[in-house]
Design an enzyme around this catalytic site. Structure first.
Site, mmCIF file in Angstrom:
data_model
loop_
_atom_site.group_PDB
_atom_site.id
_atom_site.type_symbol
_atom_site.label_atom_id
_atom_site.label_comp_id
_atom_site.label_asym_id
_atom_site.label_seq_id
_atom_site.Cartn_x
_atom_site.Cartn_y
_atom_site.Cartn_z
ATOM 1 C CG ASP A 13 -2.098 0.917 1.107
ATOM 2 O OD1 ASP A 13 -2.338 1.423 -0.005
ATOM 3 O OD2 ASP A 13 -2.791 1.144 2.118
ATOM 4 C CG HIS A 30 -0.323 2.088 -9.340
ATOM 5 N ND1 HIS A 30 -0.532 1.707 -8.037
ATOM 6 C CD2 HIS A 30 -1.372 2.894 -9.651
ATOM 7 C CE1 HIS A 30 -1.662 2.249 -7.589
ATOM 8 N NE2 HIS A 30 -2.180 2.987 -8.553
ATOM 9 C CG LEU A 125 8.661 -17.516 -3.627
ATOM 10 C CD1 LEU A 125 8.657 -17.550 -2.092
ATOM 11 C CD2 LEU A 125 9.077 -16.116 -4.082
HETATM 12 C C1 IPE Z 1 -5.631 -2.641 -0.236
HETATM 13 O O1 IPE Z 1 -5.247 -1.315 -0.362
HETATM 14 C C2 IPE Z 1 -5.622 -3.295 -1.577
HETATM 15 C C3 IPE Z 1 -4.308 -3.483 -2.183
HETATM 16 C C4 IPE Z 1 -3.155 -3.159 -1.682
HETATM 17 C C5 IPE Z 1 -4.336 -4.103 -3.475
HETATM 18 P P1 IPE Z 1 -6.297 -0.134 -0.502
HETATM 19 O O2 IPE Z 1 -5.506 1.112 -0.575
HETATM 20 O O3 IPE Z 1 -7.233 -0.406 -1.601
HETATM 21 O O4 IPE Z 1 -7.102 -0.226 0.881
HETATM 22 P P2 IPE Z 1 -7.932 0.854 1.662
HETATM 23 O O5 IPE Z 1 -8.978 1.365 0.725
HETATM 24 O O6 IPE Z 1 -6.987 1.936 2.077
HETATM 25 O O7 IPE Z 1 -8.481 0.135 2.849
HETATM 26 C C1 IPE Z 2 -1.614 0.234 -3.355
HETATM 27 O O1 IPE Z 2 -1.371 1.586 -3.362
HETATM 28 C C2 IPE Z 2 -1.819 -0.333 -4.730
HETATM 29 C C3 IPE Z 2 -3.203 -0.736 -5.029
HETATM 30 C C4 IPE Z 2 -4.218 -0.717 -4.214
HETATM 31 C C5 IPE Z 2 -3.448 -1.210 -6.376
HETATM 32 P P1 IPE Z 2 -2.547 2.657 -3.379
HETATM 33 O O2 IPE Z 2 -2.880 2.952 -4.789
HETATM 34 O O3 IPE Z 2 -3.667 2.215 -2.499
HETATM 35 O O4 IPE Z 2 -1.829 3.912 -2.734
HETATM 36 P P2 IPE Z 2 -2.438 4.945 -1.708
HETATM 37 O O5 IPE Z 2 -2.960 4.144 -0.535
HETATM 38 O O6 IPE Z 2 -3.536 5.655 -2.422
HETATM 39 O O7 IPE Z 2 -1.310 5.823 -1.335
HETATM 40 MG MG MG Z 3 -4.085 2.445 -0.533
#
Ligand code: IPE
Ligand code: IPE
Ligand code: MG
Length: 226
Positions: A13, A30, A125
């Site tokens: 995240d 990303h 793995l």
């Molecule tokens: C969880 O992250 C999903 C992934 C890392 C793929 P999100 O950024 O979507 O989660 P919330 O919305 O903060 O809970």
């Molecule tokens: C995690 O990073 C990746 C996915 C959920 C695909 P985010 O895109 O949720 O990044 P933040 O949380 O908005 O910073």
């Molecule tokens: Mg996020």
């Protein structure tokens, strides 16, 4: 005795915040995040104890994001998997997915299936990408499977019918400072050790992973005993 780490799971995240802090579009986060996936996966493949690495890449809730970001993520996934095939073969990595991928484009589904086929005999793995994954969705699908097979509904039959019948998670890491599970592996995390780090995923390194694993190895896991 130190804890063994066989199955590591990560909620990757913070990509969006990482990019926004630098004045970039969220998609840049990303892109850089995908490079980190490669480093961390290769590190885990070299660690003899680690047998499985489950990575949360796209949740059932992530469809709520702007169309442009969702489209970018789908394209990135296709590109990443295709490019990664050589790495999977060179490092003995088996590729698997969890989640309901039947909703993806047929091209993407084909890429995923071919990569699973190509890598199925690798055994250093298993990298498991959670794609269109939601734990509640997975549990519902599993219970339906058990019921329609006529088997008794119990912990064993449900466990076996999940997308992840392989093993419980030992350690779950979430980056970016958020301290929640966001519908990730609710069943499989029952007795996992949890670790939350403020580091944003694109800044996450193998050095930090080593420190976290060290912390994990020295924890007292009790599983309800004393
Ligand atoms: C969880 O992250 C999903 C992934 C890392 C793929 P999100 O950024 O979507 O989660 P919330 O919305 O903060 O809970
Ligand atoms: C995690 O990073 C990746 C996915 C959920 C695909 P985010 O895109 O949720 O990044 P933040 O949380 O908005 O910073
Ligand atoms: Mg996020």
């Amino acid at each position: 005795m130190k804890n063994r780490l066989e199955h590591l799971a990560i909620i990757m995240d913070g990509n969006g915040r990482w990019a926004q802090e630098r004045g970039y579009n969220r998609t840049k986060g990303h892109e850089v995040g995908a490079e980190v996936v490669r480093d961390i996966t290769q590190y885990c493949a070299k660690e003899p104890d680690i047998k499985s690495l489950t990575l949360y890449a796209f949740s059932t809730e992530n469809w709520k994001r702007p169309k442009m970001e969702v489209n970018y993520l789908m394209k990135l996934l296709e590109r990443y998997i295709t490019k990664e095939r050589d790495t999977y073969m060179a490092h003995g990595i088996k590729f698997e997915t969890i989640g309901d991928i039947s909703i993806f484009s047929s091209k993407l589904q084909k890429t995923l299936k071919e990569t699973r086929e190509l890598t199925k005999h690798n055994n250093n793995l298993t990298q498991i990408l959670a794609l269109n994954y939601g734990s509640r969705d997975e549990i519902v699908r599993a219970v339906k499977k058990v019921v329609s097979s006529g088997k008794e509904v119990d912990e064993e039959s449900i466990s076996k019918a999940l997308d992840t019948p392989y093993s419980d998670i030992d350690l779950m890491i979430r980056t970016s400072g958020e301290q929640r599970l966001s519908n990730f592996l609710l069943w499989q995390l029952s007795y996992a050790e949890l670790y939350f780090t403020p580091t944003l995923w694109p800044d996450f390194t193998t050095e930090e992973l080593e420190q976290i694993i060290d912390d994990y190895k020295n924890r007292n896991r009790k599983f309800g005993g004393i």
